[in-house]
Each structure stands twice: as C-alpha cells, then as structure tokens.
Motif scaffolding. Structure first.
Motif, mmCIF file in Angstrom:
data_model
loop_
_atom_site.group_PDB
_atom_site.id
_atom_site.type_symbol
_atom_site.label_atom_id
_atom_site.label_comp_id
_atom_site.label_asym_id
_atom_site.label_seq_id
_atom_site.Cartn_x
_atom_site.Cartn_y
_atom_site.Cartn_z
ATOM 1 N N CYS A 67 -9.179 -0.127 -0.611
ATOM 2 C CA CYS A 67 -8.425 -0.394 0.617
ATOM 3 C C CYS A 67 -8.087 0.903 1.340
ATOM 4 N N THR A 115 0.819 -1.199 0.000
ATOM 5 C CA THR A 115 0.000 0.000 0.000
ATOM 6 C C THR A 115 0.861 1.260 0.000
ATOM 7 N N ARG A 122 -3.988 -0.561 -2.640
ATOM 8 C CA ARG A 122 -3.220 -1.781 -2.387
ATOM 9 C C ARG A 122 -2.959 -2.506 -3.705
ATOM 10 N N PRO A 134 -15.283 -4.419 -2.106
ATOM 11 C CA PRO A 134 -14.006 -4.041 -2.710
ATOM 12 C C PRO A 134 -14.105 -3.953 -4.233
ATOM 13 N N ASP A 189 -6.383 -2.732 -5.665
ATOM 14 C CA ASP A 189 -7.591 -2.551 -4.855
ATOM 15 C C ASP A 189 -7.671 -1.087 -4.440
#
Length: 745
Positions: free
Chosen positions: A168, A84, A102, A244, A165
């Motif tokens: 996140c 991240t 992420r 997500p 992602d």
C-alpha cells in the motif's frame, strides 16, 4: 494545554461564521480546507498513524484534490479500509502521499481487503486516535518517535484477521498511487515478521510483533494465502505487475478480545527497525497504554513551552491545537538518512520551506532550539549531498525542491540561527554552501542580470544575499560580505517605480499585490519607492480592503468568471495564502502599528474557529498554525533579520519557555472577549498598544531582537481601545535611510 487540543480541527471543509467588518472584504481563492488529519503523532517524530480512506492529501477524510473553492467530496461518509503510517499534515498541492504499511483488522475473508467501512465513535488527542469500524471492531492507534502500536478489540468471530499490506502507498485519487519498486517480507517466528519496501527510491523497513498467541501466521500474495511460505521477494515491480502482498494473522476471537500490533520503522534496514522498537518500547515490549502515556507526556512537555492565560474556552482550544499542529512537522529520524551513511539528524517533510520559514522555523528556534539546529544541519547535509538547499524535501529519492515557488529560503533560517547562537553548527561549512547555493538555478541569471523571472525569485535571491552577507561578516569574511550585500540591493529591480508594485510576471499562487508587501531588508527604501509613508499605507489599505464592501467566497466548483472577478480585486487572501502571512506587519515600517492591530485582530477573530472546519485553508505543515501562535502572542518573527515585531496580543498573559528561562508577555488594560446574555461569545474588541517596556525599560520601538526573546525576560504592554502615538515615529530597522537607486547587476 494538552487537554485543550482538538486534532479534528482542520480535517473538514472550512465552516466558519460569516465574517464581519474588515475580514468580510477578504477573498480566498485557494482550497477552503485545512487538510490536517486526526491521527496519532509524536512531537516532530518520524511516524504517524491514522485511518486510511485514500482521500487527498493525508489519506484521511473524504475529499478529492482541489485547487479552488470548497473541496469536492469523494466519499459520502468518513470511512477507512485500514490504518496506515506516515501522513502529510495540512499541505496543499502536494505530490508525496506516503500512507505505507496498511494494517486492516477484519472479520471478512481476505478477498474483501481494500473494502472501506464507515467509521463511528471517532476520538483523538495528542498521540492517540481511535474509531470503530462498521464491522464492530474498535481500533486504537498510538505512536512513538519511530514506532507505532495498534490495539484492536474484536467482536466474537470464528475467523478474525489482521492483515498487513506492505504494497500500500499513496492515495485513491488520480495519479495518487505509490508503487513499490522492490520489496521483501518474511516471517521470522511466531508473531514476528519484518520487511522492506523501496518506495520512490527510499528503503522503508518495518519490524512487527503481533500479540495473537493462538492465531495462524501466513504470507499472502494477490489476496491468496501462500501456504507454508516464510518469505516473499520482489526484485522488480511496475505499475502493470503490482499485486498486493503482505502478512496475515488469523484465528478465533472472543467478544472483547484485544490484539496488539507493534511496529518499528527504519530507513536503514530491518535490524535498525527492530532496534528502534526495542529502544522506544523496551524489552519485554510494554503495552499500548505505556507507549501512549509516554507520547502523551512528550506532547504535554512540548505544548507547555508556550502557556497562555485568559481567553474563552474556544480561543484556548484553537490556540492549543495550533501549537499541536505547529509541532507535527518536519519529521525527524535521527541516524536514519537512507541517502548518506553518516550519523546525525535527518529531517524530511519540509513541505515546503516557503510554508514554514516565516513562522514555523522561528517558533521551533524559540521553544525547541535543539530540533531547529538539527533541521538546519540536515538541510546543510542535503545541500552537500545533492547540490542545493531544498525548498521542499520529502522522504523520497531526489529533493522535491519546488523551484517554481521560491529560492534561497534556508538562508533566512541560517542567518537567524547564527545571530542567536543556535546550536553548534560548523559555520564555515555552512557559509560555503550558503554562498554556493546563491549561484545555482535562478541565481545564475540574478548574478548576471540583476533580475530574474518569475520576479519573486529576484526578491528571494536579494534577501538570500543579504542573509548570507550577515553570516559572512560575522565570520570575518568582509570581502565576501561586501560583495553579497551589494547584490542584495538588486531587490529594487523587481519593482515598477511608476506603480510602487512588483513588475508584471508569472506568480505562483497569487499575484503581484500578494507579493508586493513582503518584509524586505530595506523597508525604508521600499516605502520610499511607493511614494513614502502615506502612499505605502494607502496601497496597504486598498490591499486589505479598508472601506470595501463584503465579498462572497468561492463555493464548490466556482465558475471561471467568478474566480477572475475575485482575482481582479487585488485583495488580501487572508491567511489562506503564504505570501500574505507577513503583509499585515508591513504597516509597522510606515509608522502605523494600529493598522497591523486591526488586520491581525480581524484574522484571529474570523479566520479560525473550533470544529473540523475551523481553519481558513491549508495548514501548510504547521506554517499557518505557527502564524496563529505568534499573532496570538502579539509577536511576529521577521525571518532572516533576527527580530520580532510587536503587536497587541490576544491573551492577557503568555509565557514562552526558552533556552534562557522564560520570556513573559504581560499586559495591562487587556479586555477579554465579552459573553452575551445567551452565553455566546460576542465579537471581541480590537486593542492597541499604548506603551511598552522590556525588562522594565521603556520600549519606544515596535520591535525587539530575537535575542531578547531567546534569553528570556518580560515584555509589558499597556493596551487600550484606541490607537496611540506608540510606534508612529520609531520604526523597525532597515538597511538604508534613503531610497535605493535602481541597481543593475
């Protein structure tokens, strides 16, 4: 110096050798962990990147949130579910966790996204982090100021994946999650995509490129592929509706095949994120190694601004790493403020001012003055836009000001900046906001009553009035300066004349003993209030535990009775607590610089070390590391008074690269740490200043001005093994030469 940096120092629970001598009497109630991370960073840059486990408070590591003693492990081994961006550094009791966007390399199906794999073969250096996932994927990260570049080397796989992602955020602890409010993500061509997520009121945009020429590129939502889709839009997301979402790149990987992911970030839209990537990386976009080399060169330049000679390899490693940690925060995003439209510096992760105003901002002012000026300009802009100088400021809508902790701290840095001619600030503009800020919040009661609780705010506000008066007088506004200076004497209202200590009150992280030895603008009157030099020194001696027996530090889950007994010691909490950072130098004002030398020597020897557990507590965004740097140099900045107190340094010679050239601290009689017959360093000896010269002239005082340092010169210190008469009679300056009368506002 860059080769001596170890980014892993401070990432694990404190594991230092049992202290001996004076340091054995100190008791540390706060969490015994540095809370740093080993991820890739750029000097004072906007972006960092690191392995993500979800642990507190950086997203890296194995620990849960704790408030006392050793931290509790929540993961048995070092692990990561991906990598991240935007991490805290060394903070404690923080409420802003970032860890956005992420990136996860996988050889498993998308359903396994979020699983954490053990990390192996971790390595890190300034600007670079690498580890191998248990899946066999080698992962490398580097960053620029506003960009990050990842390189993944895959094992052979018929279906390798890179999953991005964008949903996140935050940590895997209770109440640690961050949920986007709105978001959009789109594919804009092969290997290219962009998106914006609104996190805590901030629109964070990312533009990314992936060097995977034969891989498919798709959007995904709730771990399911969106076939044929090129854009996802979410107008309103809540905790209960979040699923997500992001991007996926998938294809066959040959053994040893590398894939690069290049990400540009901005707080002002995807187009600016793309321009940031182009500006830092050029076109065509260079390789991972090129970006890594550029950031390494920037780190080498910044770390070279303070050079030391002598010392053991271990001490040089601790010093270099302290310099490194001191230059990670605050984060600067020039022309990136999402809260006001004008260009100019935008600084965030001021976490918090009470962590950094005593040590870190003076270090920035000395060695990176342009960035220090940018920080102050940004803080003035925050005050103008939001109505207050912040005590803490995050990348979030609404300043997280930490009002319980402190008041009027930006005023100290502004007073120092004006006295030393830092930057090109509009000082009339600055003074308007400095004076107005003193009237807000706790300032109203201070102005009406001359005292305010929590009582430490009385000290803060009195000192803020003094600092603002200095600026007003220098600008020719003598009427305002007189009024402010008169109110600055109200610090005495915080003290109990019967005890010489602060009044009973609510205290944030500590007690009245911890806060009673602050370096005020009228230390002569403060010492008189405590009964004079002898009485003041006796109080300090009790606080620092001279002659006291050794204590046992709290362990995991310390029982309440143990903590209560520790607090009852009224003892120095080492450098684990910010209020104690300046207390060792209070001895200077009572004519006992030898006592300062004893305490600082014990702290440098027993509270810092190599290895992941080499810090005594939270690094506090570099505030603690900055303390180590100054203490090792034999200097301590008195924030708001534009002066440095002088002490025996830990190195034989040091050179600071300042605007005026070089400021050299050299010694004669310096004794290096002895090495025993077994090759292990023995306990180094304490040393004391015998005499001093500044630019060849005798220096009888235990202080020099900040201008002396910033313009360059040579401070020569004669050291010896026994205390001397140096500094016994000539004291650092105080506002008055007589005890102050108790003033009621």
């Amino acid at each position: 110096m860059i080769n001596d940096v170890d980014p892993f120092i401070g990432t694990a629970a404190t594991a230092l050798p049992p202290a001996d001598g004076l340091a054995a009497a100190w008791w540390f109630p706060k969490p015994l962990v540095g809370n740093t991370h080993p991820g890739a960073t750029s000097p004072l840059g906007m972006v960092s990147a690191c392995a993500y486990s979800g642990a507190y408070p950086t997203g890296y590591g194995r620990y849960d949130k704790g408030t006392e003693g050793l931290p509790e492990e929540i993961f048995p081994t070092q692990q990561a579910s991906g990598f991240t961006h935007f991490q805290q550094s060394g903070t404690g009791a923080i409420r802003k966790y970032y860890n956005y966007v992420r990136v996860t390399p996988m050889v498993q199906p998308l359903d396994d996204l979020g699983e954490a794999w053990p990390l192996h073969e971790e390595s890190a250096e300034a600007g670079y982090y690498a580890a191998t996932l248990d899946t066999g994927i080698r992962c490398e990260l580097t960053v620029g100021e506003k960009v990050a570049v990842h390189r993944y080397t895959f094992p052979e796989s018929g279906s390798a994946r890179l999953v991005v992602d964008l949903s996140c955020g935050g940590l895997a602890i209770d109440h640690g999650r961050t949920v986007p409010l709105r978001a959009q993500v789109e594919s804009i061509g092969h290997g290219r995509a962009q998106g914006t997520v609104v996190m805590e009121g901030v629109p964070l945009s990312v533009y990314l490129e992936v060097s995977s020429p034969d891989w498919r590129q798709m959007l995904w939502y709730d771990r399911r592929l969106v076939e044929g889709g090129t854009r996802l839009d979410f107008d309103s997301i809540r905790q209960t509706t979040l699923r997500p979402f992001g991007l996926l790149f998938m294809g066959r990987a040959l053994a040893g095949q590398t894939v690069e992911v290049r990400l540009g970030f901005s707080l002002r839209g995807c187009e600016q994120a793309r321009e940031n990537l182009r500006r830092e990386c050029g076109e065509p976009t260079p390789s991972f190694d090129t970006v890594r080399a550029g950031t390494g060169a920037r780190w080498a330049d910044h770390l070279d601004r303070v050079r030391v000679e002598g010392g053991t390899p271990a001490r040089r490693t601790v010093f270099a790493t302290a310099m490194y940690h001191a230059l990670i925060k605050p984060c600067f995003g020039d022309d990136e403020s999402p809260f006001w439209p004008t260009s100019g510096p935008f600084a965030f992760d001021v976490c918090t001012m009470w962590d950094i105003y005593k040590t870190q901002i003076p270090l920035m002012t000395a060695i990176v003055p342009d960035r220090a000026a940018d920080l102050l300009e940004s803080l003035i802009r925050v005050c103008e836009e939001e109505g207050n100088f912040p005590i803490g400021y995050r990348m979030a809508r609404g300043a997280d000001r930490f009002f319980r902790q402190a008041s009027a701290l930006a005023h100290t840095a502004l007073a120092d900046a004006h006295a030393t001619g830092l930057g090109r600030l509009d000082w009339s503009w600055a003074l308007v906001h400095m004076e107005a800020d003193l009237r807000r919040l706790y300032g109203e009661n201070f102005r009406d009553d001359g005292v305010v609780h929590p009582i430490t705010h009385t000290l803060d506000l009195a000192y803020g009035h003094h600092c603002t008066a200095r600026v007003a007088r220098a600008l020719g506004d003598h009427g305002l300066a007189d009024d402010l200076e008169a109110r600055s004497h109200q610090w005495v209202n915080a003290f109990d004349p019967a005890s010489g200590l602060l009044l009973d009150s609510e205290y944030y992280e500590g007690g009245k003993w911890n806060y009673s030895f602050r370096l005020l603008h009228d230390m002569r009157a403060r010492i008189a209030l405590a009964g004079g030099d002898d009485g003041f020194v006796a109080m300090l001696d009790a606080f620092f535990g001279f002659g006291a027996p050794a204590v046992t530090q709290p362990g995991l889950h310390p029982p309440p009775a143990e903590m209560a007994a520790g607090y009852a010691l009224n003892r120095f909490e080492g450098l684990n607590n910010e209020p104690d950072m300046e207390a060792p130098w209070a001895y200077h004002y009572a004519g006992r610089p030898d006592r300062t030398a004893d305490v600082v020597h014990a702290a440098l020897t027993w509270q810092f070390g190599t290895g992941a557990g080499g810090m005594p507590g939270n690094d506090d965004s570099g505030g603690l590391s900055s303390w180590y740097v100054w203490a090792s140099l034999g200097l301590f900045p008195v924030a708001g008074q534009s002066l440095f107190l002088v002490n025996a340094p830990a190195f034989a010679r040091a050179v600071l690269r300042v605007d005026g050239g070089e400021f050299v601290i050299e010694t004669t009689g310096h004794r290096e740490t002895p090495i025993g017959a077994d090759g292990i360093a023995e306990t180094p000896p304490a040393q004391y200043v015998q005499s001093a010269t500044l630019n060849g002239r005798p220096c009888e005082t235990t202080h020099i001005s900040a201008s002396d340092v910033h313009r360059g010169g040579v401070l020569h210190l004669e050291l010896g093994p026994e205390p001397s008469a140096w500094g016994r009679s000539a004291r650092p300056p105080s506002l008055s030469d007589a005890p102050a009368a108790r003033a009621r506002g």
